[in-house]
Design a protein around this motif. Structure first.
Motif, PDB file in Angstrom:
ATOM      1  N   HIS A 100       7.613  40.841  42.825  1.00 50.00           N
ATOM      2  CA  HIS A 100       7.049  39.512  42.611  1.00 50.00           C
ATOM      3  C   HIS A 100       7.250  38.958  41.198  1.00 50.00           C
ATOM      4  O   HIS A 100       7.271  37.741  41.014  1.00 50.00           O
ATOM      5  N   HIS A 101       7.381  39.833  40.186  1.00 53.17           N
ATOM      6  CA  HIS A 101       7.432  39.341  38.808  1.00 53.17           C
ATOM      7  C   HIS A 101       8.707  39.709  38.070  1.00 53.17           C
ATOM      8  O   HIS A 101       9.083  39.007  37.116  1.00 53.17           O
ATOM      9  N   TRP A 102       9.365  40.795  38.446  1.00 51.43           N
ATOM     10  CA  TRP A 102      10.531  41.251  37.700  1.00 51.43           C
ATOM     11  C   TRP A 102      11.848  41.018  38.443  1.00 51.43           C
ATOM     12  O   TRP A 102      12.911  41.331  37.911  1.00 51.43           O
ATOM     13  N   SER A 103      11.789  40.488  39.636  1.00 54.09           N
ATOM     14  CA  SER A 103      12.999  40.399  40.469  1.00 54.09           C
ATOM     15  C   SER A 103      14.047  39.461  39.875  1.00 54.09           C
ATOM     16  O   SER A 103      15.246  39.662  40.079  1.00 54.09           O
ATOM     17  N   HIS A 104      13.620  38.435  39.118  1.00 52.93           N
ATOM     18  CA  HIS A 104      14.593  37.453  38.623  1.00 52.93           C
ATOM     19  C   HIS A 104      15.470  38.006  37.493  1.00 52.93           C
ATOM     20  O   HIS A 104      16.468  37.405  37.139  1.00 52.93           O
ATOM     21  N   PHE A 105      15.086  39.157  36.908  1.00 53.84           N
ATOM     22  CA  PHE A 105      15.965  39.756  35.893  1.00 53.84           C
ATOM     23  C   PHE A 105      16.345  41.191  36.256  1.00 53.84           C
ATOM     24  O   PHE A 105      16.667  41.987  35.381  1.00 53.84           O
ATOM     25  N   GLN A 106      16.322  41.527  37.537  1.00 52.23           N
ATOM     26  CA  GLN A 106      16.633  42.907  37.921  1.00 52.23           C
ATOM     27  C   GLN A 106      18.089  43.279  37.642  1.00 52.23           C
ATOM     28  O   GLN A 106      18.401  44.441  37.413  1.00 52.23           O
ATOM     29  N   ASP A 107      19.007  42.286  37.641  1.00 58.66           N
ATOM     30  CA  ASP A 107      20.419  42.565  37.357  1.00 58.66           C
ATOM     31  C   ASP A 107      20.788  42.269  35.911  1.00 58.66           C
ATOM     32  O   ASP A 107      21.976  42.339  35.549  1.00 58.66           O
ATOM     33  N   ALA A 108      19.803  41.940  35.086  1.00 63.20           N
ATOM     34  CA  ALA A 108      20.081  41.612  33.690  1.00 63.20           C
ATOM     35  C   ALA A 108      20.323  42.877  32.877  1.00 63.20           C
ATOM     36  O   ALA A 108      19.661  43.900  33.098  1.00 63.20           O
ATOM     37  N   PRO A 109      21.275  42.850  31.927  1.00 65.43           N
ATOM     38  CA  PRO A 109      21.485  44.018  31.059  1.00 65.43           C
ATOM     39  C   PRO A 109      20.246  44.292  30.216  1.00 65.43           C
ATOM     40  O   PRO A 109      19.541  43.374  29.798  1.00 65.43           O
ATOM     41  N   LEU A 110      19.991  45.559  29.967  1.00 66.10           N
ATOM     42  CA  LEU A 110      18.811  45.931  29.185  1.00 66.10           C
ATOM     43  C   LEU A 110      18.889  45.415  27.752  1.00 66.10           C
ATOM     44  O   LEU A 110      17.848  45.187  27.122  1.00 66.10           O
ATOM     45  N   LYS A 111      20.096  45.217  27.240  1.00 66.61           N
ATOM     46  CA  LYS A 111      20.229  44.715  25.871  1.00 66.61           C
ATOM     47  C   LYS A 111      19.732  43.281  25.740  1.00 66.61           C
ATOM     48  O   LYS A 111      19.449  42.814  24.624  1.00 66.61           O
ATOM     49  N   ASP A 112      19.605  42.554  26.867  1.00 70.69           N
ATOM     50  CA  ASP A 112      19.127  41.167  26.842  1.00 70.69           C
ATOM     51  C   ASP A 112      17.675  41.047  27.303  1.00 70.69           C
ATOM     52  O   ASP A 112      17.212  39.940  27.611  1.00 70.69           O
ATOM     53  N   MET A 113      16.937  42.147  27.357  1.00 74.27           N
ATOM     54  CA  MET A 113      15.604  42.121  27.931  1.00 74.27           C
ATOM     55  C   MET A 113      14.599  41.340  27.085  1.00 74.27           C
ATOM     56  O   MET A 113      13.623  40.813  27.613  1.00 74.27           O
ATOM     57  N   GLN A 114      14.821  41.228  25.770  1.00 74.15           N
ATOM     58  CA  GLN A 114      13.860  40.501  24.947  1.00 74.15           C
ATOM     59  C   GLN A 114      13.729  39.052  25.396  1.00 74.15           C
ATOM     60  O   GLN A 114      12.625  38.491  25.430  1.00 74.15           O
ATOM     61  N   MET A 115      14.839  38.441  25.750  1.00 76.08           N
ATOM     62  CA  MET A 115      14.820  37.055  26.217  1.00 76.08           C
ATOM     63  C   MET A 115      13.991  36.933  27.495  1.00 76.08           C
ATOM     64  O   MET A 115      13.187  36.009  27.652  1.00 76.08           O
ATOM     65  N   HIS A 116      14.118  37.895  28.396  1.00 78.98           N
ATOM     66  CA  HIS A 116      13.376  37.844  29.649  1.00 78.98           C
ATOM     67  C   HIS A 116      11.892  38.139  29.434  1.00 78.98           C
ATOM     68  O   HIS A 116      11.041  37.585  30.136  1.00 78.98           O
ATOM     69  N   LEU A 117      11.575  38.999  28.469  1.00 81.25           N
ATOM     70  CA  LEU A 117      10.177  39.252  28.144  1.00 81.25           C
ATOM     71  C   LEU A 117       9.504  37.987  27.618  1.00 81.25           C
ATOM     72  O   LEU A 117       8.358  37.677  27.975  1.00 81.25           O
ATOM     73  N   ASP A 118      10.217  37.251  26.766  1.00 79.88           N
ATOM     74  CA  ASP A 118       9.665  36.012  26.217  1.00 79.88           C
ATOM     75  C   ASP A 118       9.468  34.961  27.299  1.00 79.88           C
ATOM     76  O   ASP A 118       8.529  34.155  27.230  1.00 79.88           O
ATOM     77  N   GLU A 119      10.327  34.959  28.304  1.00 81.99           N
ATOM     78  CA  GLU A 119      10.195  33.989  29.398  1.00 81.99           C
ATOM     79  C   GLU A 119       9.102  34.395  30.385  1.00 81.99           C
ATOM     80  O   GLU A 119       8.459  33.539  30.994  1.00 81.99           O
ATOM     81  N   LEU A 120       8.890  35.710  30.543  1.00 79.06           N
ATOM     82  CA  LEU A 120       7.921  36.189  31.526  1.00 79.06           C
ATOM     83  C   LEU A 120       6.484  35.889  31.108  1.00 79.06           C
ATOM     84  O   LEU A 120       5.642  35.607  31.963  1.00 79.06           O
ATOM     85  N   PHE A 121       6.205  35.940  29.803  1.00 82.17           N
ATOM     86  CA  PHE A 121       4.830  35.761  29.345  1.00 82.17           C
ATOM     87  C   PHE A 121       4.224  34.410  29.744  1.00 82.17           C
ATOM     88  O   PHE A 121       3.157  34.357  30.352  1.00 82.17           O
ATOM     89  N   PRO A 122       4.871  33.258  29.446  1.00 79.14           N
ATOM     90  CA  PRO A 122       4.259  31.987  29.866  1.00 79.14           C
ATOM     91  C   PRO A 122       4.205  31.835  31.383  1.00 79.14           C
ATOM     92  O   PRO A 122       3.296  31.175  31.906  1.00 79.14           O
ATOM     93  N   ARG A 123       5.144  32.441  32.099  1.00 80.45           N
ATOM     94  CA  ARG A 123       5.138  32.345  33.563  1.00 80.45           C
ATOM     95  C   ARG A 123       3.906  33.049  34.144  1.00 80.45           C
ATOM     96  O   ARG A 123       3.243  32.527  35.050  1.00 80.45           O
ATOM     97  N   LEU A 124       3.587  34.233  33.618  1.00 76.33           N
ATOM     98  CA  LEU A 124       2.417  34.951  34.106  1.00 76.33           C
ATOM     99  C   LEU A 124       1.118  34.313  33.621  1.00 76.33           C
ATOM    100  O   LEU A 124       0.113  34.314  34.335  1.00 76.33           O
ATOM    101  N   ALA A 125       1.132  33.766  32.396  1.00 77.83           N
ATOM    102  CA  ALA A 125      -0.075  33.153  31.848  1.00 77.83           C
ATOM    103  C   ALA A 125      -0.526  31.950  32.670  1.00 77.83           C
ATOM    104  O   ALA A 125      -1.710  31.613  32.698  1.00 77.83           O
ATOM    105  N   ALA A 126       0.415  31.312  33.355  1.00 80.98           N
ATOM    106  CA  ALA A 126       0.080  30.123  34.137  1.00 80.98           C
ATOM    107  C   ALA A 126      -0.619  30.464  35.454  1.00 80.98           C
ATOM    108  O   ALA A 126      -1.253  29.600  36.050  1.00 80.98           O
ATOM    109  N   LYS A 127      -0.508  31.697  35.917  1.00 83.75           N
ATOM    110  CA  LYS A 127      -1.064  32.026  37.225  1.00 83.75           C
ATOM    111  C   LYS A 127      -1.889  33.308  37.250  1.00 83.75           C
ATOM    112  O   LYS A 127      -2.388  33.702  38.306  1.00 83.75           O
ATOM    113  N   MET A 128      -2.058  33.979  36.111  1.00 82.14           N
ATOM    114  CA  MET A 128      -2.775  35.249  36.081  1.00 82.14           C
ATOM    115  C   MET A 128      -3.824  35.263  34.987  1.00 82.14           C
ATOM    116  O   MET A 128      -3.691  34.588  33.964  1.00 82.14           O
TER     117      MET A 128
END
Length: 358
Positions: A100-128
């Motif tokens: 439900h929360h990590w599927s949109h970056f499951q194929d992303a390289p681990l070296k680019d994970m910081q960008m996805h972490l920064d995007e995930l925070f506001p997405r979860l804050a809006a509904k959790m």
């Protein structure tokens, strides 16, 4: 220049000197590994052996250093390594978060994970709520940290700081604990009574209470062994109180079997949860007790009795004492009143009227 040994030697720490060259010999997963390190000095030979053992450990779980490893590979690795020592419910939560929360970056390289972490925070804050957000990021962090330790990436990551407002939660006083177990004995089966008591008298987690095993109980030494499947993966021994030993004695001891076997070899929390809620209702508690609050009731009672924090931390097996004080110690109005009583005139404090500061 390192000193080179000249004489042949016996096997020590998996290494043996033969004709000026160090050879290795050790068992790994039931198989004998032998060969030459090609090194003439002990320091280089030990470094070679350490590298060899590390490579074998990675091969045993099919992990290689991958420059373009993806998050999906890190998640699969985590489940393969950690799932055997985690509770089934915890594994389901990891899979649910992934879906439900990590599927949109499951194929992303681990070296680019910081960008996805920064995007995930506001997405979860809006509904959790903050507490749920923090749990999602804690699980995500454990996945990424294991991948880093196993060589899938070496990118330093920064995780968001999530402040969770926390209200005091319910715990039972020592008097309430006695009443609680009276109702448990009236409602629950023998297996339920033993498992629920183990949460309090041994300070077990729910998943550990489900695996109460005769092989882990030493009746002579009055100790119970927490096996390697616990949360931090260590083996520890807990003292067994006479009250708990009496309940263990009510069960027929069968070597190699669970103390409270269920229909499928183990128990889920449902049938004990029903007993805990029914006992809470019989006591007239507005908020029903849970399995975990029994563990917190134990720690709060010990700390109120003056047991040192380090001892309580070891009983609960927390790596950080802050976890014990923050989540397992509920200070109430009565605790504060007793603390201030040291200044009371009744106790003959420096505030007594017949004492004056000149």
């Amino acid at each position: 220049m390192p000193i080179q040994a000249k004489k042949d030697s016996g096997l020590k720490d998996g290494l043996r000197l033969r004709r000026g060259i160090y050879h290795f010999r050790f068992m790994y997963h039931g198989k004998l590994k032998t060969g030459s390190t090609g090194c003439r000095d002990l320091r280089s030979a030990k470094a070679y052996l350490l590298k060899l053992r590390s490579a074998l450990a990675l091969e045993s779980i099919d992990v290689r250093t991958i420059s373009k490893a993806t998050f999906q590979e890190a998640f699969d690795l985590y489940l393969k390594v950690q799932a055997p020592r985690l509770a089934a419910r915890t594994v389901r939560l990891f899979r649910s978060n992934h879906q439900h929360h990590w599927s949109h970056f499951q194929d992303a390289p681990l070296k680019d994970m910081q960008m996805h972490l920064d995007e995930l925070f506001p997405r979860l804050a809006a509904k959790m709520k903050p507490g749920s957000q923090r749990l999602v990021f804690a699980r995500l962090r454990s996945v990424l940290e294991l991948a880093r330790k196993r060589g899938l990436h070496n990118t330093p990551l920064e995780y968001p700081t999530i402040d969770v407002p926390r209200d005091p939660k319910q715990v039972l006083s020592e008097e309430q604990v006695e009443v609680f177990f009276i109702h448990v004995d009236r409602i629950g089966s023998l297996h339920a009574r033993i498992m629920i008591r183990s949460l309090f008298y041994l300070g077990l987690r729910v998943s550990e209470a489900q695996r109460l095993h005769w092989d882990d109980y030493d009746e002579d030494e009055m100790t119970y062994r927490i096996d390697e499947r616990q949360k931090n993966g260590k083996i520890l021994y807990l003292p067994v109180l006479p009250e708990m030993a009496e309940w263990f004695a009510k069960q027929p001891r069968k070597k190699g079997e669970l103390m409270c076997p269920g229909r499928w070899g183990c128990h889920n929390t449902r049938y004990t949860d029903l007993v805990v809620k029914a006992a809470s209702k019989s006591m007239g508690l507005e908020v029903p007790m849970t399995h975990h609050r029994l563990r917190a009731s134990l720690s709060t009672s010990l700390l109120r009795r003056g047991v040192p924090l380090a001892v309580v931390q070891r009983i609960l097996r927390h790596a950080d004492p802050a976890t014990t004080t923050k989540y397992y110690w509920e200070e109430g109005l009565q605790d504060m009143r007793e603390g201030l009583m040291v200044l009371s005139k009744v106790n003959g404090s420096p505030l007594d009227e017949d004492r004056h500061v000149s």
